[in-house]
Design a protein around this motif. Structure first.
Motif, PDB file in Angstrom:
ATOM      1  N   SER A  55      11.006 -25.448 -19.775  1.00  0.00           N
ATOM      2  CA  SER A  55      11.104 -26.280 -20.976  1.00  0.00           C
ATOM      3  C   SER A  55      12.470 -26.956 -21.148  1.00  0.00           C
ATOM      4  O   SER A  55      12.701 -27.618 -22.147  1.00  0.00           O
ATOM      5  N   ASN A  57      16.338 -28.603 -19.044  1.00  0.00           N
ATOM      6  CA  ASN A  57      16.777 -29.561 -18.025  1.00  0.00           C
ATOM      7  C   ASN A  57      16.636 -29.024 -16.605  1.00  0.00           C
ATOM      8  O   ASN A  57      16.615 -29.796 -15.649  1.00  0.00           O
ATOM      9  N   ASP A  61      15.120 -31.290 -13.634  1.00  0.00           N
ATOM     10  CA  ASP A  61      15.511 -31.465 -12.223  1.00  0.00           C
ATOM     11  C   ASP A  61      14.281 -31.377 -11.319  1.00  0.00           C
ATOM     12  O   ASP A  61      14.150 -32.106 -10.331  1.00  0.00           O
ATOM     13  N   GLY A 127      17.059 -22.207 -15.805  1.00  0.00           N
ATOM     14  CA  GLY A 127      18.339 -22.409 -15.131  1.00  0.00           C
ATOM     15  C   GLY A 127      19.439 -21.674 -15.863  1.00  0.00           C
ATOM     16  O   GLY A 127      19.275 -20.515 -16.270  1.00  0.00           O
ATOM     17  N   GLY A 129      20.370 -22.152 -18.706  1.00  0.00           N
ATOM     18  CA  GLY A 129      20.071 -22.024 -20.142  1.00  0.00           C
ATOM     19  C   GLY A 129      19.321 -20.747 -20.463  1.00  0.00           C
ATOM     20  O   GLY A 129      18.906 -20.558 -21.622  1.00  0.00           O
ATOM     21  N   ARG A 132      17.471 -15.056 -22.629  1.00  0.00           N
ATOM     22  CA  ARG A 132      16.944 -13.692 -22.773  1.00  0.00           C
ATOM     23  C   ARG A 132      16.205 -13.349 -21.486  1.00  0.00           C
ATOM     24  O   ARG A 132      15.878 -14.260 -20.709  1.00  0.00           O
ATOM     25  N   ASP A 156      19.261 -24.719  -9.168  1.00  0.00           N
ATOM     26  CA  ASP A 156      20.483 -24.219  -9.831  1.00  0.00           C
ATOM     27  C   ASP A 156      20.665 -22.705  -9.706  1.00  0.00           C
ATOM     28  O   ASP A 156      21.698 -22.237  -9.254  1.00  0.00           O
TER      29      ASP A 156
END
Ligand SMILES: NC(=O)C1=CN([C@@H]2O[C@H](COP(=O)(O)OP(=O)(O)OC[C@H]3O[C@@H](n4cnc5c(N)ncnc54)[C@H](O)[C@@H]3O)[C@@H](O)[C@H]2O)[C@@H](O)CC1
Ligand SMILES: [K+]
Length: 485
Positions: A55, A57, A61, A127, A129, A132, A156
């Motif tokens: 959900s 970036n 990619d 990635g 981000g 959790r 990444d």
């Protein structure tokens, strides 16, 4: 050495490139996707590729890579965990929105999506981000990716792995990970390191003026060539304090390490018993018995006055004798460059003597570090960078925390050393490392450089020994033998 960026720093650098350098985010994503495409194209001619997009970036990619792959003749199918995306990812997703190449991943569609044959899966689920641990539908997707026979290329970082700590119980196991601009600590720290596969660091933007980074990867180190017009005095006198009855080998290994790393003059200060052993086995070092006890060192700090050393190495095989403490405390508190290890650290920790002079390198393994710092093993293993950094800062030392990935921190900056082999998980390796670091200190290297340089040289020697003799047979003597070869 190459810089590493934590996820927070990577996001800061992305913002810097977008806001200060005015490079559109979409263009950075295109660069990232192009790098992924090149890795796949180098290994596979046009074939079926499944791309999994999350959900954020990282998914963006993957969407962009899907487009580039498609235009180069690859048959792509995209499994999307979400179709509500941030703007750049959304733009790349829209390229496909009127095609039949998208499957929205739900518990009902997982089986059919992952039952397709494919040569490659591109993992763009999560990635840097990650906020959790991966669970629920994301956990199921990760399990399907790992169960599929295709090669896995992670975007990444393998999905589910923390870019900051390498933690992650449910995580993709990649064959190749293509990361952007800088590797992340999570690629090098376990378990993340074992999920990363081959790591490719792709530059996607300019580096000029970026925010400062304080973490590096010690992926190279070499000693300068020796000049012709030098003598043993040029390379420093190292005083090693080591050995007790039953542990003469530790003193010998530290001395051998020091010789192999180029110390000009090496003297082992020890007890009578070990002196006798060393005189019979090591011809290139001098050995001197100190203190009145024949079986272990029982000496005062005043013996240091006669050493005339440029550096000290203390600890290997000293044993746990209270009478060794006065000397050890004087070594720890002196301002001469020094490395303290093994029983030296145990003795100081048990006594609560944690006062160190300038130029100190401590080389504990996690259990020794737990005794020294009072931190639990759990805290050390889950946040090794933070715990090592905090201790180094508080005590004004360079801390080298041994492990399959070794951490060296002076409290302000840190580096990770990944050189090494499982064959080195064996008694004696630490004694050699102490001698090597001592030799580098005696030759004038800074404590930080001597610490990571020593870990790197020993790690590489261990790798060479393993390549020649396998995972089981190499000994600490082999590390000495292959040092620098
Ligand atoms: N300009 C940029 O910012 C660039 C970013 N890049 C990519 O962007 C990635 C970072 O993007 P994002 O910050 O959007 O983060 P991610 O795409 O890694 O993931 C963030 C999304 O995942 C969700 N999420 C986090 N943990 C989850 C979990 N355990 N289970 C389910 N959902 C979870 C969050 O709520 C959020 O929606 C990098 O890893 C890199 O691939 C690259 O495209 C290069 C340029
Ligand atoms: K990923």
């Amino acid at each position: 050495m190459q810089f590493l960026a934590t996820p927070a720093q990577a996001a800061q650098i992305d913002r810097y490139m977008i806001e200060t350098l005015e490079i559109p985010g979409l263009l950075l994503m295109e660069q990232a996707a192009t790098a992924i495409f090149h890795e796949i194209a180098a290994l596979f001619p046009p074939c079926r590729v499944l791309l999994v997009a999350g959900s954020g970036n990282n998914g963006g990619d993957a969407w962009a890579a899907a487009r580039i792959l498609l235009t180069h003749g690859y048959d792509v199918a995209i499994g999307a965990a979400s179709l509500t995306l941030p703007p750049d990812a959304d733009a790349n997703m829209r390229y496909f929105s009127h095609t039949s190449r998208i499957t929205l991943l739900t518990p009902d569609t997982l089986d059919s999506f992952f039952s397709r044959d494919a040569a490659v899966i591109v993992d763009g689920l999560l990635g840097t981000g990650l906020s959790r641990p991966a669970s629920g539908l994301y956990g199921e997707i990760i399990r399907r990716i790992n169960a599929h026979p295709a090669k896995v290329v992670s975007v990444d970082i393998p999905s589910g792995i923390s870019g900051e700590t390498g933690a992650g119980q449910t995580a993709v196991t990649a064959d190749i990970t293509v990361t952007f601009q800088y590797a992340k600590p999570g690629h090098l720290l376990f378990p993340g390191r074992s999920h990363t596969g081959r790591l490719v660091v792709a530059k996607i933007g300019p580096e000029a003026g970026r925010p400062p980074l304080h973490l590096q990867w010690a992926d190279t180190f070499s000693l300068p060539p020796r000049a012709a017009d030098t003598n043993k005095g040029t390379y420093g006198r190292l005083a090693i304090f080591a050995g007790s009855r039953g542990m003469a080998g530790a003193a010998a290994l530290a001395a051998r390490g020091a010789l192999a790393a180029g110390a000009g003059l090496t003297t082992v200060y020890t007890c009578e018993y070990v002196q006798d052993v060393l005189q019979h086995t090591l011809s290139s070092v001098t050995a001197q018995a100190i203190g009145g006890n024949p079986a272990y060192i029982a000496a005062e700090g005043s013996v240091l006055e006669n050493c005339q050393a440029r550096a000290y190495a203390a600890g290997p095989g000293l044993g746990q004798h209270a009478e060794t403490l006065p000397l050890l405390r004087s070594i720890a508190q002196s301002s001469l460059p020094k490395v303290l290890d093994a029983d030296g650290l145990n003795l100081l920790a048990a006594d609560g003597s944690l006062s160190f002079g300038a130029n100190t390198v401590l080389t504990p393994h996690p259990k020794e570090f737990s005794r020294l710092s009072g931190c639990s093993m759990e805290d050390i293993l889950s946040s090794p960078l933070d715990t090592a950094g905090a201790f180094a800062k508080q005590h004004g030392v360079v801390l080298l925390l041994k492990g399959a990935t070794t951490i060296v921190s002076d409290g302000a900056k840190a580096c990770l050393v990944t050189a090494g082999a499982p064959s080195m998980a064996k008694g004696g390796s630490g004694d050699v490392l102490t001698g090597v670091i001592g030799a580098l200190l005696a030759q004038g290297l800074s404590p930080f450089m001597a610490a990571y340089g020593g870990a790197y040289l020993c790690g590489k020697a261990g790798e060479t020994a393993a390549a020649r003799k396998g995972d089981y047979a190499p000994t600490a003597e082999d590390t000495v033998y292959f040092l620098g070869r």
